[in-house]
Write a protein that holds these residues in place. Structure first.
Motif, PDB file in Angstrom:
ATOM      1  N   MET A 227      48.856 123.462 114.003  1.00 43.00           N
ATOM      2  CA  MET A 227      48.332 123.433 112.788  1.00 43.00           C
ATOM      3  C   MET A 227      49.493 124.001 111.730  1.00 43.00           C
ATOM      4  O   MET A 227      49.411 123.504 110.486  1.00 43.00           O
ATOM      5  CB  MET A 227      47.218 124.388 112.170  1.00 43.00           C
ATOM      6  CG  MET A 227      46.005 124.091 113.256  1.00 43.00           C
ATOM      7  SD  MET A 227      45.090 122.549 112.809  1.00 43.00           S
ATOM      8  CE  MET A 227      44.133 122.950 111.535  1.00 43.00           C
ATOM      9  N   TRP A 228      50.264 124.900 112.140  1.00 46.06           N
ATOM     10  CA  TRP A 228      51.575 125.235 111.491  1.00 46.06           C
ATOM     11  C   TRP A 228      52.638 124.022 111.135  1.00 46.06           C
ATOM     12  O   TRP A 228      53.130 124.147 109.966  1.00 46.06           O
ATOM     13  CB  TRP A 228      52.171 126.351 111.883  1.00 46.06           C
ATOM     14  CG  TRP A 228      52.684 126.045 113.217  1.00 46.06           C
ATOM     15  CD1 TRP A 228      52.077 125.889 114.416  1.00 46.06           C
ATOM     16  CD2 TRP A 228      54.226 125.598 113.669  1.00 46.06           C
ATOM     17  NE1 TRP A 228      52.886 125.562 115.652  1.00 46.06           N
ATOM     18  CE2 TRP A 228      54.162 125.376 114.925  1.00 46.06           C
ATOM     19  CE3 TRP A 228      55.270 125.276 112.806  1.00 46.06           C
ATOM     20  CZ2 TRP A 228      55.322 124.698 115.497  1.00 46.06           C
ATOM     21  CZ3 TRP A 228      56.261 124.991 113.256  1.00 46.06           C
ATOM     22  CH2 TRP A 228      56.560 124.646 114.615  1.00 46.06           C
ATOM     23  N   PRO A 230      52.783 120.766 110.283  1.00 43.20           N
ATOM     24  CA  PRO A 230      52.945 120.054 108.924  1.00 43.20           C
ATOM     25  C   PRO A 230      53.304 120.781 108.019  1.00 43.20           C
ATOM     26  O   PRO A 230      54.328 120.389 106.931  1.00 43.20           O
ATOM     27  CB  PRO A 230      51.844 119.114 108.818  1.00 43.20           C
ATOM     28  CG  PRO A 230      51.062 119.249 110.195  1.00 43.20           C
ATOM     29  CD  PRO A 230      51.400 120.582 110.753  1.00 43.20           C
ATOM     30  N   ASP A 231      52.813 121.736 107.724  1.00 45.03           N
ATOM     31  CA  ASP A 231      53.100 122.632 106.466  1.00 45.03           C
ATOM     32  C   ASP A 231      54.303 123.094 106.390  1.00 45.03           C
ATOM     33  O   ASP A 231      55.085 123.118 105.330  1.00 45.03           O
ATOM     34  CB  ASP A 231      51.922 123.895 106.350  1.00 45.03           C
ATOM     35  CG  ASP A 231      50.648 123.328 106.161  1.00 45.03           C
ATOM     36  OD1 ASP A 231      50.296 122.200 106.180  1.00 45.03           O
ATOM     37  OD2 ASP A 231      49.686 124.208 105.921  1.00 45.03           O
ATOM     38  N   LEU A 289      46.983 111.236 112.286  1.00 44.02           N
ATOM     39  CA  LEU A 289      47.206 111.969 111.020  1.00 44.02           C
ATOM     40  C   LEU A 289      48.325 111.242 110.335  1.00 44.02           C
ATOM     41  O   LEU A 289      48.667 111.383 109.192  1.00 44.02           O
ATOM     42  CB  LEU A 289      47.508 113.611 111.336  1.00 44.02           C
ATOM     43  CG  LEU A 289      45.755 113.988 111.055  1.00 44.02           C
ATOM     44  CD1 LEU A 289      45.802 115.652 111.666  1.00 44.02           C
ATOM     45  CD2 LEU A 289      45.219 113.879 109.856  1.00 44.02           C
ATOM     46  N   ARG A 298      56.359 115.148 106.221  1.00 41.70           N
ATOM     47  CA  ARG A 298      55.060 115.347 106.797  1.00 41.70           C
ATOM     48  C   ARG A 298      54.892 114.412 107.664  1.00 41.70           C
ATOM     49  O   ARG A 298      54.250 114.605 109.049  1.00 41.70           O
ATOM     50  CB  ARG A 298      53.875 115.329 105.752  1.00 41.70           C
ATOM     51  CG  ARG A 298      53.074 116.494 105.731  1.00 41.70           C
ATOM     52  CD  ARG A 298      52.060 116.719 104.583  1.00 41.70           C
ATOM     53  NE  ARG A 298      50.870 117.079 105.313  1.00 41.70           N
ATOM     54  CZ  ARG A 298      50.686 118.570 105.341  1.00 41.70           C
ATOM     55  NH1 ARG A 298      51.818 119.402 104.816  1.00 41.70           N
ATOM     56  NH2 ARG A 298      49.445 118.912 105.725  1.00 41.70           N
ATOM     57  N   TYR A 302      54.146 114.947 111.968  1.00 46.12           N
ATOM     58  CA  TYR A 302      52.983 114.403 112.903  1.00 46.12           C
ATOM     59  C   TYR A 302      53.514 113.706 113.932  1.00 46.12           C
ATOM     60  O   TYR A 302      53.062 113.636 115.094  1.00 46.12           O
ATOM     61  CB  TYR A 302      51.997 113.714 111.888  1.00 46.12           C
ATOM     62  CG  TYR A 302      51.192 114.406 111.348  1.00 46.12           C
ATOM     63  CD1 TYR A 302      50.136 115.236 111.949  1.00 46.12           C
ATOM     64  CD2 TYR A 302      51.157 114.856 109.959  1.00 46.12           C
ATOM     65  CE1 TYR A 302      49.345 116.521 111.347  1.00 46.12           C
ATOM     66  CE2 TYR A 302      50.268 115.456 109.234  1.00 46.12           C
ATOM     67  CZ  TYR A 302      49.267 116.389 109.940  1.00 46.12           C
ATOM     68  OH  TYR A 302      48.527 117.344 109.269  1.00 46.12           O
TER      69      TYR A 302
ATOM     70  N   SER B 557      41.148 110.378 109.433  1.00 46.63           N
ATOM     71  CA  SER B 557      42.315 111.124 109.293  1.00 46.63           C
ATOM     72  C   SER B 557      42.178 112.240 108.054  1.00 46.63           C
ATOM     73  O   SER B 557      42.678 113.271 108.017  1.00 46.63           O
ATOM     74  CB  SER B 557      43.336 110.104 108.982  1.00 46.63           C
ATOM     75  OG  SER B 557      44.709 110.752 108.538  1.00 46.63           O
ATOM     76  N   GLN B 564      43.027 120.892 107.923  1.00 47.17           N
ATOM     77  CA  GLN B 564      44.459 121.384 107.476  1.00 47.17           C
ATOM     78  C   GLN B 564      44.443 121.826 106.177  1.00 47.17           C
ATOM     79  O   GLN B 564      44.983 121.485 105.106  1.00 47.17           O
ATOM     80  CB  GLN B 564      45.358 119.936 107.300  1.00 47.17           C
ATOM     81  CG  GLN B 564      47.031 120.542 107.572  1.00 47.17           C
ATOM     82  CD  GLN B 564      47.440 121.060 108.809  1.00 47.17           C
ATOM     83  OE1 GLN B 564      46.885 120.161 109.768  1.00 47.17           O
ATOM     84  NE2 GLN B 564      48.427 121.909 108.829  1.00 47.17           N
TER      85      GLN B 564
END
Lengths: 478, 589
Positions: A227-228, A230-231, A289, A298, A302, B557, B564
């Motif tokens: 989860m970290w 992409p940010d 995603l 981004r 992914y 998605s 997220q």
């Protein structure tokens, strides 16, 4: 009684760390800021030279009571780190000026981070391994937030730091469980102890393995520990993203391979069963995603997640051959990915972020060569023959099919087709849409060099795949 | 090379994985060296000629890059030592032909012709692809050596197709032949070749003489160890070849477009080659391929010279009397026509005679029929070739005054290749003189024997004399008929045409093959694609899937994206939850 410490074996790491220190100091006195970058490159090259000359002289071996080794395995990964480091420095030269990042800290942190990775690759003991991971990660946390004035960069750093600390907890828990069971932190001795123990204590060992996989899964960004990514990838400076998505990822695979194969080889069936669902879920989530992203960083984040999924398929068969295919895949992936990021970096110009897909409209008209190289990188990441990306995937899939993971491979190939959508969308923007603004693209010489190297490798490794693959195989043997 | 040894060089292995390996290897044996001579000599002349012909075209550089790629692909095809590399060359040749035929893509007919060539070839290539896959499944390898040496062992194996047991070797051969039919324009896949003249004339010369259409003949000859094991496949090859030879020749009789006549002549001559292959006379087929390359390239380049002078006019009815304006073109064209008609001493005579003789020997019943078909085609060949000569070069000029004013001989860069080719058309056959006329005369047959073997069957000298005599007589008769029709009695063609109106119309419209395909294939497919595919499949199903899956994936998605959140706590929760699920997987299930 006392082992004479063979410092030669540590020389590659020492050189890199000293270069990092020198860079901080020299930055204070040198007027021309590019010079420190070139000192960094020189240090990396010197370190690489020593590493491979030691290897070719046959002076591989272990130091500090077998806590740290220099072997073919670590050397292959170190080559990945050197490439990642040097290319990152080259693409940073102009970029960090645009972003007004202070160069001394930036380059020295890159060098420290790379030293951390090298320590990870050479670690033969859990404590050294942990040390390496922390050295690498702490440098990266700062690098992610090095654009102090920008909120997204700060956010990325904080997130990365907290979650990274969380994952370290898992790692330490795994290490302590293993220590409690076997009474040692040495990887080889753990393996021996597990063999001695036989089926006794298997459940505890399995829990330890799961903790290890969680911690490493975080570093390589396997779903659901991704989860970290992409940010952080989006918020960090682009050059740092390029670095993070290549070197540290490979380093995490290096320790994962070392721990799973060498320490927990006895539990191969179990850890394969853990990684199998993780890999396919990672590929699926990464590919799906990526489809709905409009920001190219981004999207590439992914994509990096999906590629970690493909690479981890290489663990499943548990054979040397499949593992060679995996490190082959990693090398190809980092080269091609760095090429793609080099293009993303030059899209950032004074006053233009250049991170949105729409910024790529009409690039083929504005700068046909850059657009064509980006096309090569996108095709290669998709896995279209005869480019390198195809070869990487082919051998990974072939190994898995031979080990009987046919269904998994079919699913992976389907998602590979899905991934064509978002990679080729970049191509569509470049070639089939009209440019929004007529601004010119200036490609610095250093980036030209990077683009030339990465694109030539993307093609050559596709046409002559056996060169790299044989090197990977040989590295695993010696 | 002299003692029949083959040179095999494995340049490198591209992919090796388990028992599957893809190698880039080349094989030079006597068969590929003959092909190499043809391909390289014709294409270098075409390159030189193109310097003059394409002068001033705005796609000059593009033209030469395509042309080089074309020749490269053909060389790959010829030199490959395995079916995969052959397939690569095969497809690359197809691609280049598409690019070159549609070279002037602003012109709709050229773009259409390019597409037509590509699509028609897809039909054949589909079969070819299946054939290659079946070879791999049967022999476990794609290398010629392993496949051909294993062919004997595979004899008698069968494949089950929809409940029918089919002989594997026969199936492989027929599938490969499918590909050969497409590339070498055999009936019913011949329709693309006459349209291929929409490309620049040097391209037509290259396609018709050296690079593309010969690929099919080469493929069958190369796979002779397989074909020889299947009499069904051999018969099919012979019948298709014989039919094509006559069928295309009849069409050639009445066409008015100068290049179209030559195009049908190519189809017909390719039929000859397949006829030879089908009766087991592989070397005769390759021999004809070799001689044909020279006179056909000459005919095309000559017609290009005419078209160049006529300012892109291609209708022969508007030409005439060009002899005095273009002496070099005329003389070389004459040599080529005499050669293709089979006048003794010229290249075409020897190779055609060899094919006729082998067809005659192929058996009492079927062999005689094939021989008669081929002889009939020989008559027509002589007739249409000289019809072309007389309409173009003799008589009086029938075009506009402006065109007449513009008439000129082509520059040396174009005429010199013509002269060199004329030497080939004259003398290329001298390597294959029948033993009847000259002891040890059939040097090419002997040369190819290590690869292609000796054709079976022996005949009497008297019979061979008879076949040869008939062939010469028939050629002369064809030329004579052309003289009568187009020199002596100029009103005869029209009278004949109106007397046999239905036949003439049928031939003039090429048996309505295009229209037939249009009716039974193209328009139903278009209608089906419009209504069924576009309307239902595309509109509902595919659109449904293509838009549905992305929109599903998209909403999925977006749903996933909601996870997220950007909140560290939820990320940490996901990690912990994920780990617990894995733990649970092991300890509770």
């Amino acid at each position: 009684m006392f082992e004479t410490i063979n410092m030669k074996i540590l020389l590659p790491e020492l050189i890199l760390i000293c270069t990092g220190l020198a860079v901080i100091l020299l930055d204070l006195v040198l007027r021309k800021k590019e010079t420190v970058a070139f000192i960094g490159v020189a240090g990396a090259l010197l370190s690489a030279y020593y590493n491979f000359s030691l290897m070719s002289l046959g002076w591989s071996g272990a130091v500090f009571q077998n806590m740290f080794v220099l072997d073919g395995y670590s050397s292959f990964f170190k080559l990945i780190f050197y490439i990642s480091l040097i290319i990152t420095i080259f693409i940073s030269l102009n970029y960090i000026k645009t972003e007004r990042v202070s160069s001394g800290e930036y380059y020295s942190l890159l060098l420290f981070s790379a030293s951390g990775m090298m320590i990870m690759a050479g670690a033969a003991d859990f404590m050294v391994l942990y040390l390496g991971i922390e050295l690498m990660s702490l440098s990266l946390y700062i690098l992610a937030g090095i654009m102090r004035e920008r909120r997204t960069s700060n956010e990325a750093a904080i997130k990365y730091f907290f979650l990274g600390a969380f994952s370290s907890a898992f790692l330490l828990f795994g290490i302590s469980l293993t220590y409690g069971l076997t009474g040692t932190t040495s990887i080889i001795e753990v393996a021996e102890a597990l063999n001695r123990l036989g089926p006794a204590g298997r459940n505890i060992t399995l829990i330890a393995v799961i903790f290890f996989v969680t911690a490493f899964g975080f570093k390589v960004a396997l779903v659901p520990f991704h989860m970290w990514a992409p940010d952080v990838y989006e918020g960090a400076p682009t050059s740092v993203t390029a670095f993070m998505s290549t070197g540290p990822k490979a380093a995490a695979f290096a320790v994962m391979g070392r721990v799973l194969f060498y320490a927990f080889g006895a539990l191969q069936l179990q850890w394969s069963a853990i990684i199998e669902p993780l890999s396919i879920v990672t590929i699926a989530v990464g590919s799906i995603l990526a489809l709905s992203q409009t920001n190219i960083k981004r999207m590439l984040a992914y994509s990096a997640i999906a590629h970690a999924g493909y690479a981890s398929i290489g663990f499943l068969p548990g054979t040397q051959e499949a593992f060679a295919a995996m490190i082959n895949y990693l090398m190809i992936y980092i080269i091609v990915n760095l090429g793609a990021f080099a293009v993303v970096v030059i899209m950032r110009r004074e006053g233009i972020m250049g991170e949105e897909l729409s910024d790529y409209s009409g690039l083929a008209k504005k700068n046909p060569l850059v657009a064509f190289l980006m096309l090569i990188f996108m095709f290669s990441l998709t896995g279209i023959p005869p480019l390198a990306g195809f070869i990487g995937k082919f051998y990974i899939f072939m190994g898995a099919v031979e080990a009987g993971y046919t269904k998994l491979v079919i699913a992976a190939v389907i998602f590979s087709a899905v991934s064509a959508f978002f990679y080729l969308r970049v191509v569509v923007y470049m070639y089939m849409k009209e440019a929004a603004e007529p601004s010119v693209l200036i490609v610095p010489h250093s980036v030209k060099l990077v683009l030339a190297f990465t694109s030539i490798m993307a093609i050559l490794l596709g046409i002559f795949p056996s060169v790299l693959l044989d090197f990977a195989r040989a590295s695993l043997l010696g | 090379m002299r003692d029949g040894d083959a040179i095999r060089i494995d340049i490198y292995r591209w992919i090796v994985s388990g028992n599957f390996s893809v190698s880039i290897g080349i094989l030079i044996d006597r068969l590929s060296s003959v092909m190499l001579i043809v391909v390289t000599s014709i294409s270098s002349l075409v390159f030189i000629y193109s310097i003059g012909y394409m002068h001033g075209d705005k796609g000059y550089a593009r033209f030469f890059s395509y042309l080089s790629l074309f020749v490269f692909s053909m060389l790959m095809l010829v030199l490959a030592d395995n079916f995969l590399l052959l397939y690569f060359g095969w497809e690359a040749v197809g691609l280049c032909s598409y690019l070159l035929i549609g070279f002037w893509f602003e012109k709709k007919s050229a773009a259409d012709a390019g597409k037509k060539a590509f699509i028609v070839n897809r039909f054949g290539d589909f079969g070819f692809g299946l054939g290659v896959i079946l070879i791999f499944l049967t022999f476990g390898s794609l290398e010629y050596m392993k496949v051909f040496s294993g062919a004997g062992a595979a004899l008698g194996q069968t494949v089950n197709i929809f409940g029918h047991e089919v002989d594997t070797i026969t199936l492989i051969c027929l599938l490969l032949f499918c590909g050969a039919m497409g590339k070498s324009a055999q009936v019913p896949l011949h329709v693309w070749l006459p349209d291929a003249m929409e490309g620049p004339t040097p391209v037509s010369a290259l396609i018709h003489a050296a690079t593309m259409v010969t690929a099919g003949v080469y493929l069958v000859a190369r796979c002779n160890p397989l074909f020889s094991l299947s009499s069904t496949a051999m018969t099919t090859v012979a019948v298709v070849g014989g039919t094509t030879a006559v069928f295309a020749a009849t069409i050639g009789l009445v066409q008015n477009d100068i290049k179209r006549v030559i195009a049908y002549s190519t189809v017909s001559q390719l039929g000859y080659m397949f006829l030879a292959l089908g009766v087991g006379a592989y070397s005769a087929g390759i021999f004809h391929l070799y001689t044909h390359a020279y006179f056909k390239a000459l005919l095309f380049l000559g017609s290009g010279s005419v078209i160049h002078a006529m300012n892109n006019e291609m209708n022969m009815q508007k030409m005439g009397g060009l002899k005095k304006y273009m002496p070099v073109t005329y003389a070389t064209f004459m040599i080529a026509s005499l050669s293709i008609s089979g006048i003794p001493g010229l290249a075409g005579f020897f190779s055609k005679d060899e094919i006729l003789w082998r067809a005659y020997l192929a058996g009492e019943g079927s062999g005689r029929i094939l021989w008669m078909l081929a002889t009939a085609a020989a008559f027509m060949t002589a007739f249409y070739s000289f019809r072309l000569i007389f309409l173009t070069f003799h008589g009086s000029f029938r075009g506009s005054a402006e065109q007449e004013h513009h008439l000129h001989e082509s520059p040396a860069v174009m005429t010199v290749p013509l002269m060199i080719l004329a030497v080939g058309a004259l003398a290329a056959g001298w390597v294959g003189i029948p033993p009847l006329l000259l002891e040890h005369g059939d040097r090419i047959g002997e040369f190819l024997a290590p690869v292609l073997g000796h054709p079976a069957g022996e005949g009497l000298h008297s019979e061979e004399m008879m076949v040869m005599g008939v062939s010469v007589l028939v050629s002369l008769a064809g030329i004579l008929a052309a003289v009568i029709f187009y020199i002596k009695k100029r009103d005869l063609p029209e009278r004949t045409a109106s007397a046999f109106k239905p036949v003439y119309t049928m031939l003039y419209n090429k048996y309505w093959a295009d229209e037939l395909y249009e009716k039974i294939l193209v328009s139903p497919v278009l209608r089906m694609s419009d209504k069924v595919f576009l309307g239902f499949f595309d509109g509902r199903l595919i659109e449904g899937i293509v838009n549905g899956i992305p929109s599903f994936i998209g909403s999925f998605s977006r749903g996933l994206r909601k996870m997220q959140t950007g909140l560290i706590s939820s990320y940490a929760f996901m990690m912990a939850a994920g780990m617990l699920i894995i733990l649970g997987m092991f300890f509770f299930f």
